[in-house]
Design an enzyme around this catalytic site. Structure first.
Site, PDB file in Angstrom:
ATOM      1  N   LYS A  27       0.836  -1.213   0.000  1.00 16.81           N
ATOM      2  CA  LYS A  27       0.000   0.000   0.000  1.00 16.81           C
ATOM      3  C   LYS A  27       0.866   1.257   0.000  1.00 16.81           C
ATOM      4  O   LYS A  27       0.646   2.173  -0.783  1.00 16.81           O
ATOM      5  CB  LYS A  27      -0.912   0.059   1.249  1.00 16.81           C
ATOM      6  N   ARG A 102      -9.320   1.420   8.576  1.00 20.82           N
ATOM      7  CA  ARG A 102      -8.912   0.079   8.997  1.00 20.82           C
ATOM      8  C   ARG A 102      -9.972  -0.616   9.838  1.00 20.82           C
ATOM      9  O   ARG A 102      -9.784  -1.765  10.220  1.00 20.82           O
ATOM     10  CB  ARG A 102      -7.657   0.206   9.842  1.00 20.82           C
ATOM     11  N   ARG A 141      11.739  -5.570   4.671  1.00 16.11           N
ATOM     12  CA  ARG A 141      11.407  -4.143   4.519  1.00 16.11           C
ATOM     13  C   ARG A 141      12.245  -3.247   5.421  1.00 16.11           C
ATOM     14  O   ARG A 141      12.486  -3.544   6.575  1.00 16.11           O
ATOM     15  CB  ARG A 141       9.922  -3.944   4.831  1.00 16.11           C
ATOM     16  N   ARG A 174      11.417  -1.020  10.882  1.00 16.22           N
ATOM     17  CA  ARG A 174      10.390  -0.527  11.798  1.00 16.22           C
ATOM     18  C   ARG A 174      10.320  -1.440  13.011  1.00 16.22           C
ATOM     19  O   ARG A 174      10.384  -2.665  12.847  1.00 16.22           O
ATOM     20  CB  ARG A 174       9.026  -0.544  11.087  1.00 16.22           C
ATOM     21  N   ARG A 185      -0.165  -8.189  13.750  1.00 13.90           N
ATOM     22  CA  ARG A 185      -0.756  -7.201  12.828  1.00 13.90           C
ATOM     23  C   ARG A 185      -1.621  -7.897  11.778  1.00 13.90           C
ATOM     24  O   ARG A 185      -2.667  -7.379  11.377  1.00 13.90           O
ATOM     25  CB  ARG A 185       0.352  -6.371  12.159  1.00 13.90           C
TER      26      ARG A 185
HETATM   27  P1  AMP Z   1       1.021   1.148   9.024  1.00  9.15           P
HETATM   28  O1  AMP Z   1       2.260   1.934   8.788  1.00  9.15           O
HETATM   29  O2  AMP Z   1      -0.126   1.573   8.166  1.00  9.15           O
HETATM   30  O3  AMP Z   1       1.254  -0.347   8.987  1.00  9.15           O
HETATM   31  O4  AMP Z   1       0.565   1.495  10.523  1.00  9.15           O
HETATM   32  C1  AMP Z   1       1.383   1.219  11.633  1.00  9.15           C
HETATM   33  C2  AMP Z   1       0.551   1.134  12.894  1.00  9.15           C
HETATM   34  O5  AMP Z   1      -0.091   2.404  13.132  1.00  9.15           O
HETATM   35  C3  AMP Z   1      -0.601   0.140  12.851  1.00  9.15           C
HETATM   36  O6  AMP Z   1      -0.180  -1.193  13.165  1.00  9.15           O
HETATM   37  C4  AMP Z   1      -1.527   0.713  13.913  1.00  9.15           C
HETATM   38  O7  AMP Z   1      -1.058   0.461  15.227  1.00  9.15           O
HETATM   39  C5  AMP Z   1      -1.391   2.220  13.671  1.00  9.15           C
HETATM   40  N1  AMP Z   1      -2.377   2.672  12.663  1.00  9.15           N
HETATM   41  C6  AMP Z   1      -2.116   3.155  11.414  1.00  9.15           C
HETATM   42  N2  AMP Z   1      -3.242   3.469  10.776  1.00  9.15           N
HETATM   43  C7  AMP Z   1      -4.262   3.160  11.623  1.00  9.15           C
HETATM   44  C8  AMP Z   1      -5.681   3.239  11.516  1.00  9.15           C
HETATM   45  N3  AMP Z   1      -6.293   3.679  10.416  1.00  9.15           N
HETATM   46  N4  AMP Z   1      -6.414   2.842  12.594  1.00  9.15           N
HETATM   47  C9  AMP Z   1      -5.827   2.414  13.723  1.00  9.15           C
HETATM   48  N5  AMP Z   1      -4.493   2.290  13.872  1.00  9.15           N
HETATM   49  C10 AMP Z   1      -3.705   2.668  12.836  1.00  9.15           C
END
Ligand code: AMP
Length: 232
Positions: A27, A102, A141, A174, A185
């Site tokens: 994404k 999400r 990654r 990360r 996740r």
């Molecule tokens: P990502 O970089 O999109 O994988 O997001 C990293 C982390 O941020 C996720 O595992 C969640 O803990 C938090 N996070 C990001 N976007 C959301 C969202 N839309 N709703 C809730 N938590 C989020």
């Protein structure tokens, strides 16, 4: 690039493009590039939270342990952040959402927010990748801890080891990309985010792409799909 794609890129996006898919589905990589080509903002809620964590804000302090456990930040926090962001002027010609919505309440609230903006109907694109491929991808990654640029061992690494090609920042793994957190996740994704895909499918706003291919092939198909929408 084919002519219809070039013509489409010359027109404003004028919609919210929502990239859906498991963690590691691509994404972020695809959203960044599409946003760059259409010259619209790339809104990654994960990047926004990582920025808050890096700056040590109150929001960052609340989000950090949740992110590191692989769970989701509460809806009201995410929604307030997104609502404020999409109301800014630079979102007037459309934007690309990555990592949001999400949960179903986030998707429902997003519809209400979008109904107040002068944009075309939002489009959700689901990048399909199976869980084991996700675990392998995420292990490879790396990201820039300043600008969020994404790299992958074997496919796309910085020219100078550990240093971001875009901004010169430090390229790191990360903390939530460790395998145990990735499995959590993925579980969170199947439980809470998969219903969001069904939400858009029922509304006729969902397109699906095979996200397991290389970055350039997925990108080509995504741009072709957007070009077809422009031509309709
Ligand atoms: P990502 O970089 O999109 O994988 O997001 C990293 C982390 O941020 C996720 O595992 C969640 O803990 C938090 N996070 C990001 N976007 C959301 C969202 N839309 N709703 C809730 N938590 C989020």
């Amino acid at each position: 690039m084919a002519d219809p794609q070039r013509r489409a890129l010359a027109q404003p996006l004028l919609r919210a493009l929502i990239l859906l898919g498991a963690p590691g589905a691509g994404k972020g990589t695809q959203a960044r590039e599409v946003a760059r080509l259409y010259d619209v903002p790339h809104l990654s809620t994960g990047d926004m939270f990582r920025e808050h964590v890096a700056k040590g804000t109150e929001l960052g302090r609340r989000a950090k342990p949740i992110m590191e456990s692989g769970k989701l930040v509460p809806d009201e926090i995410v929604l307030a952040m997104v609502e404020e962001r999409v109301a800014r002027k630079d979102c007037a010609a459309g934007f690309v959402l990555d990592g949001f919505p999400r949960t179903l309440p986030q998707a429902e609230r997003l519809e209400e927010i979008l109904a107040c903006l002068p944009l075309r109907r939002a489009l959700a694109v689901n990048l399909l990748v199976d869980d084991e491929a996700v675990v392998r991808r995420i292990a490879a990654r790396r990201i820039c801890n300043s600008c969020g640029a994404i790299y992958s061992a074997g496919e796309k690494m910085p020219r100078v080891e550990g240093k971001c090609d875009v901004c010169g920042g430090q390229v790191v793994q990360r903390p939530d990309d460790r395998e145990d957190v990735v499995r959590q996740r993925l579980a969170t994704y199947h439980e809470q985010t998969r219903p969001v895909t069904e939400f858009y499918r029922r509304r006729g706003q969902l397109l699906e792409l095979d996200g397991s291919r290389d970055i350039a092939s997925v990108q080509h198909e995504l741009l072709a799909l957007l070009a077809r929408l422009h031509e309709q």
